[in-house]
Design a protein around this motif. Structure first.
Motif, PDB file in Angstrom:
ATOM      1  N   CYS A 569      46.091  40.579  36.022  1.00 46.14           N
ATOM      2  CA  CYS A 569      44.794  40.368  36.666  1.00 46.14           C
ATOM      3  C   CYS A 569      44.655  41.365  37.817  1.00 46.14           C
ATOM      4  O   CYS A 569      45.663  41.903  38.294  1.00 46.14           O
ATOM      5  CB  CYS A 569      44.668  38.931  37.166  1.00 46.14           C
ATOM      6  SG  CYS A 569      45.854  38.480  38.413  1.00 46.14           S
ATOM      7  N   VAL A 605      54.647  30.878  39.080  1.00 40.98           N
ATOM      8  CA  VAL A 605      53.297  30.653  38.605  1.00 40.98           C
ATOM      9  C   VAL A 605      52.361  31.519  39.442  1.00 40.98           C
ATOM     10  O   VAL A 605      52.622  31.756  40.619  1.00 40.98           O
ATOM     11  CB  VAL A 605      52.925  29.161  38.690  1.00 40.98           C
ATOM     12  CG1 VAL A 605      52.894  28.678  40.103  1.00 40.98           C
ATOM     13  CG2 VAL A 605      51.613  28.869  38.022  1.00 40.98           C
ATOM     14  N   GLY A 607      47.980  33.016  39.740  1.00 39.00           N
ATOM     15  CA  GLY A 607      46.614  32.964  39.214  1.00 39.00           C
ATOM     16  C   GLY A 607      45.969  31.605  39.358  1.00 39.00           C
ATOM     17  O   GLY A 607      44.883  31.364  38.843  1.00 39.00           O
ATOM     18  N   ARG A 622      37.517  34.305  43.109  1.00 34.19           N
ATOM     19  CA  ARG A 622      37.977  35.682  42.850  1.00 34.19           C
ATOM     20  C   ARG A 622      39.481  35.785  43.062  1.00 34.19           C
ATOM     21  O   ARG A 622      40.046  35.074  43.887  1.00 34.19           O
ATOM     22  CB  ARG A 622      37.299  36.673  43.810  1.00 34.19           C
ATOM     23  CG  ARG A 622      35.804  36.616  43.784  1.00 34.19           C
ATOM     24  CD  ARG A 622      35.265  37.582  42.783  1.00 34.19           C
ATOM     25  NE  ARG A 622      33.878  37.296  42.456  1.00 34.19           N
ATOM     26  CZ  ARG A 622      33.210  37.937  41.530  1.00 34.19           C
ATOM     27  NH1 ARG A 622      33.801  38.881  40.827  1.00 34.19           N
ATOM     28  NH2 ARG A 622      31.967  37.643  41.273  1.00 34.19           N
ATOM     29  N   ILE A 627      48.211  41.671  39.733  1.00 37.34           N
ATOM     30  CA  ILE A 627      49.557  41.380  39.220  1.00 37.34           C
ATOM     31  C   ILE A 627      49.854  42.335  38.075  1.00 37.34           C
ATOM     32  O   ILE A 627      49.019  42.496  37.160  1.00 37.34           O
ATOM     33  CB  ILE A 627      49.662  39.918  38.711  1.00 37.34           C
ATOM     34  CG1 ILE A 627      49.151  38.910  39.744  1.00 37.34           C
ATOM     35  CG2 ILE A 627      51.072  39.585  38.244  1.00 37.34           C
ATOM     36  CD1 ILE A 627      50.080  38.567  40.859  1.00 37.34           C
TER      37      ILE A 627
HETATM   38  N1  LIG Z   1      51.776  37.315  48.507  1.00 39.22           N
HETATM   39  C1  LIG Z   1      51.839  36.726  47.314  1.00 39.22           C
HETATM   40  N2  LIG Z   1      53.010  36.368  46.784  1.00 39.22           N
HETATM   41  C2  LIG Z   1      53.089  35.792  45.567  1.00 39.22           C
HETATM   42  N3  LIG Z   1      52.014  35.548  44.807  1.00 39.22           N
HETATM   43  C3  LIG Z   1      50.810  35.872  45.277  1.00 39.22           C
HETATM   44  C4  LIG Z   1      50.652  36.463  46.539  1.00 39.22           C
HETATM   45  N4  LIG Z   1      49.345  36.680  46.750  1.00 39.22           N
HETATM   46  C5  LIG Z   1      48.703  36.236  45.659  1.00 39.22           C
HETATM   47  N5  LIG Z   1      49.584  35.757  44.763  1.00 39.22           N
HETATM   48  C6  LIG Z   1      49.293  35.194  43.419  1.00 39.22           C
HETATM   49  O1  LIG Z   1      48.533  36.165  42.726  1.00 39.22           O
HETATM   50  C7  LIG Z   1      47.447  35.512  42.109  1.00 39.22           C
HETATM   51  C8  LIG Z   1      46.211  36.343  41.908  1.00 39.22           C
HETATM   52  O2  LIG Z   1      45.215  35.507  41.371  1.00 39.22           O
HETATM   53  P1  LIG Z   1      44.812  34.184  42.198  1.00 39.22           P
HETATM   54  O3  LIG Z   1      44.137  34.553  43.440  1.00 39.22           O
HETATM   55  O4  LIG Z   1      44.124  33.267  41.258  1.00 39.22           O
HETATM   56  O5  LIG Z   1      46.245  33.511  42.553  1.00 39.22           O
HETATM   57  C9  LIG Z   1      47.116  34.411  43.133  1.00 39.22           C
HETATM   58  C10 LIG Z   1      48.469  33.925  43.509  1.00 39.22           C
HETATM   59  O6  LIG Z   1      48.948  33.022  42.537  1.00 39.22           O
END
Ligand SMILES: Nc1ncnc2c1ncn2[C@@H]1O[C@@H]2COP(=O)(O)O[C@H]2[C@H]1O
Length: 751
Positions: A569, A605, A607, A622, A627
């Motif tokens: 994503c 996990v 997203g 958003r 990733i």
């Molecule tokens: N600093 C971080 N460390 C680990 N995971 C993260 C971090 N920032 C964002 N994420 C993950 O990356 C995902 C991107 O999509 P989401 O915003 O849906 O959810 C977010 C989190 O699950």
């Protein structure tokens, strides 16, 4: 107890010194009886404390029996087969006591703290007789015992199938008559025993497994199998006392042939090598057909006489099989000692010294003789197989029956040949089915990429992805198909076993306990339940909703494989799915991909933040980060709709998930803390925007309106029809008023 032991020792000594066999046997029986009953009493005594022992002895005196004992859980464990007997014993014990003793008995029951008290004496021995044990035995046809027993019956059937026709060979009859009789007896015992086993087979009635002895017996007796089994054990062999060579009287044994197919069917379901099994089955079936055909061929040869037959005759002839001549020399290469010296002679002109050559080899050869039985059987089998597969030339038949036999054989052969070719073709196709389906998909994809002029780097990447899925085994099975043919409950149980470990590692779901995973609220479509399954249990909903939620989530997961460098994503995208890493390594990177913020490994996990619709999330729906896959990564994907479908029924779990999401956002300073949080519409928290909900409500309203209109119009139609019919009745009444009134005047009805 000591005096009992002394008596036992006495009996043992007397038994050892006694010369009378009968007396020894009787004493031995007594000793065994004393030991067994004494043991029960001893165990009972050991389980009582002093006070209870006093009562026990007291009660022994009143009840007038020496063999009183307590049968409790201890015995139940060792007698799981006959649990019913304890209850029965107690009932019988109660029947054997008068009122006074019954009072004591009940009192003692209370003191001893067991409900399963009984008097064990000869009476119990009677009720526990072998007949009872066998009577109450029931066999489930899916268990291993029945499967193994079917294998034994199948072997006995195959024995009869193969050996009955072989008896037409006189040499076989003469050489193996006694072993044959013994083997026959064994198979007959197996068949007899099979009748008993069949009568103990559990069966299903209205989805319930029936284990009641009488019902099982009646069911078997009424079945066609029983008649076949009974006919197959009819002692037709007795005819052989008068005509010892009439082996065909045992043909009735073949009525059990259906048990071979039954066993094969069970094996086909159980085996892990179905293709190999089918191939073996085909070979066995072919062998049996060829074998019978060979025996019939030899039977015809006997009828037409084969003793003086010659090479060209249709029937068997000894001339058709020559005994080979073999050289005696061990080392024929060692010239001088063994080989005829041909030095200086022209090998092309051998006829000039052939006599010399024959003289040389005459003392150096021996004949390898085959027995007549081997010759007869092998040639007959050879003839049979060649004829049945329509290969090779055979001497032409000269008699009518020979011709008829040939015609039948040719027709049969054509069918067999077609079956063999078809079966093997099918086997090969299904063996390669996974690979060919995979190749088809891969080739289709390649063709598409070429047609769309996809650049070579991407094409290479796609091909590598295909190769990876094949080597990982992912491409060999179509998981989505499994859902189609498995009942949803079994699929649920399988998914729980496969995915649960991964989902447990997810921090977001960490507080969810396992517990009653299988006791779930069921969905509203057809499900098949196994015996003993609970459809629902008291207090299901809400009792352990988090476990239920995990189950719901597990069912909705599906696996996706990403190639190295793939973006799962990107920051700013609208979130539609969340992911759980099953295998592989991923990075949280800046939008340009240059800066790595964090690395995510197995069980992580991501997203989830953008799909949970967390109130106050600064990013709304958003993505908060990009990733990227480092290597090949296997990810479980859970769509937003599926997540919300699942958590809608679990309000507590929903709240806790949102709280955890808030915590994560708060840490990254992505949460807008607000006092008027309560003002946020419930609808939004539900995961569906208001506009979407409104349009859904509007659609439902339209539908409702349509339905109401339909009912209203049918009501009006019905109303008009009713009025019409009442008017019709009134008119008829007016025209026939007098006759109707006369008809009902006797009944005093006022019109
Ligand atoms: N600093 C971080 N460390 C680990 N995971 C993260 C971090 N920032 C964002 N994420 C993950 O990356 C995902 C991107 O999509 P989401 O915003 O849906 O959810 C977010 C989190 O699950």
């Amino acid at each position: 107890m000591a005096s009992d032991r002394e008596q036992d020792a006495e009996i043992a000594l007397a038994m050892a010194t006694s010369t009378n066999k009968f007396a020894r046997l009787v004493r031995m029986m007594m000793l065994i009886k004393r030991w067994t009953t004494g043991q029960i009493q001893q165990e009972t005594e050991e389980r009582l404390d002093d006070r209870n022992m006093l009562m026990f002895k007291f009660f022994e005196t009143i009840a007038g029996t020496k063999n009183l004992s307590i049968i409790g859980n201890h015995q139940e464990e060792s007698m799981s087969w006959f649990k019913w007997t304890t209850g029965q014993n107690q009932q019988e014990t109660e029947e054997r006591l008068d009122d006074r003793n019954m009072l004591m008995f009940k009192f003692f029951e209370t003191v001893a703290g067991t409900k399963n008290l009984s008097i064990i004496g000869n009476h119990q021995e009677e009720s526990m007789s072998w007949f009872n044990k066998i009577w109450h035995l029931s066999i489930n046809e899916t268990n291993n015992f029945y499967y193994r027993w079917s294998a034994i019956v199948m072997l006995s059937c195959i024995y009869n199938l193969v050996l009955i026709p072989v008896m037409i060979f006189a040499e076989f009859r003469q050489s193996y008559y006694k072993p044959w009789l013994v083997a026959n007896a064994i198979t007959d015992v197996v068949n007899l025993f099979d009748i008993l086993i069949q009568s103990k087979r559990e069966f299903m009635e209205d989805g319930v497994c029936i284990t009641e002895p009488k019902a099982m017996l009646v069911k078997y007796f009424k079945s066609r199998d029983f008649i076949l089994d009974l006919l197959s054990v009819t002692p037709s062999d007795l005819v052989m006392l008068i005509f010892p060579n009439l082996a065909f009287v045992r043909l009735n044994r073949l009525l059990k042939i259906h048990r071979i197919f039954d066993f094969m069917e069970r094996t086909e379901i159980r085996t892990n090598f179905p293709h190999l099994f089918r191939l073996l089955r085909l070979i066995v079936v072919c062998f049996v057909i060829f074998h019978w055909n060979a025996c019939v061929y030899f039977l015809l040869s006997i009828l037409y006489g084969y003793q003086d037959s010659e090479m060209e005759d249709w029937v068997f002839s000894y001339e058709k099989i020559l005994d080979p001549l073999l050289p005696k020399c061990n080392n024929r290469l060692y010239a001088g000692t063994c080989l005829f010296d041909e030095d200086g002679l022209d090998a092309h002109e051998r006829h000039t010294y052939v006599d010399e050559l024959l003289d040389f080899w005459e003392p150096k050869k021996y004949v390898r003789e085959f027995s007549n039985l081997t010759k007869k059987y092998s040639l007959s089998f050879y003839w049979s197989s060649l004829t049945l597969v329509n290969l090779g030339e055979q001497p032409s038949p000269t008699q009518l029956s020979q011709m008829l036999f040939e015609i039948v054989d040719t027709l049969l052969g054509l069918v067999i040949f077609a079956i063999i070719v078809g079966d093997i073709g099918n086997m090969v196709t299904s063996m390669n089915l996974a690979r060919s389906t995979f190749e088809e998909k891969k080739d289709g994809c390649k063709r598409y990429m070429r047609f769309r002029k996809v650049n070579q780097v991407l094409e290479r990447k796609v091909v590598e992805w295909f190769e990876y899925t094949w080597t990982r085994g992912q491409a060999k099975v179509d998981e989505s198909k499994i859902v189609e043919y498995l009942p949803s409950r079994l699929h649920g149980q399988m998914s729980v076993q496969i995915h649960m470990d991964t989902i447990r590692k997810v921090r977001l779901f960490q507080d969810c306990e396992a517990g009653l995973l299988y006791e779930l609220v069921l969905r509203l479509h057809l499900q098949i339940f196994s015996p003993g399954d609970y459809i629902c249990r008291k207090g299901d909903v809400g009792k352990d909703c988090e476990a239920g939620l995990l189950y719901e989530l597990v069912l909705r997961l599906h696996l996706q494989i990403f190639s190295p460098g793939d973006y799962i994503c990107r920051k700013g995208d609208v979130g539609k799915e969340m992911y759980i890493i099953k295998r592989g390594c991923l990075e949280v990177v800046s939008p340009d991909g240059l800066k790595v913020f964090a690395t995510l490994n197995e069980g992580a996990v991501f997203g989830e933040l953008s799909i949970l619709n967390i109130p106050g999330n600064k990013n709304g729906n958003r993505r908060t980060a990009s990733i990227r896959a480092v290597g090949y990564s296997d990810l479980y994907v859970l769509t937003k709709d599926d997540l919300w479908d699942a958590i809608r029924e679990f309000p507590d779990a929903k709240k806790s998930l949102i709280d955890k999401g808030k915590e994560i956002l708060r840490k990254d300073n992505l949460l807008k803390e607000s006092d008027d949080e309560a003002e946020l519409s419930d609808m939004e928290i539900e995961g569906i925007p208001i506009e979407e909900r409104l349009s859904k409500i509007r659609k439902n309203l339209y539908k409702l309106e349509e339905t109401i209109n339909k009912y209203a119009s049918s009501f009006h139609g019905g109303n008009a029809e009713m009025k019409r019919r009442i008017t019709q009745l009134e008119q008829r009444y007016k025209t026939r008023k007098h006759s109707i009134q006369g008809l009902y005047s006797n009944m005093n009805i006022d019109f």
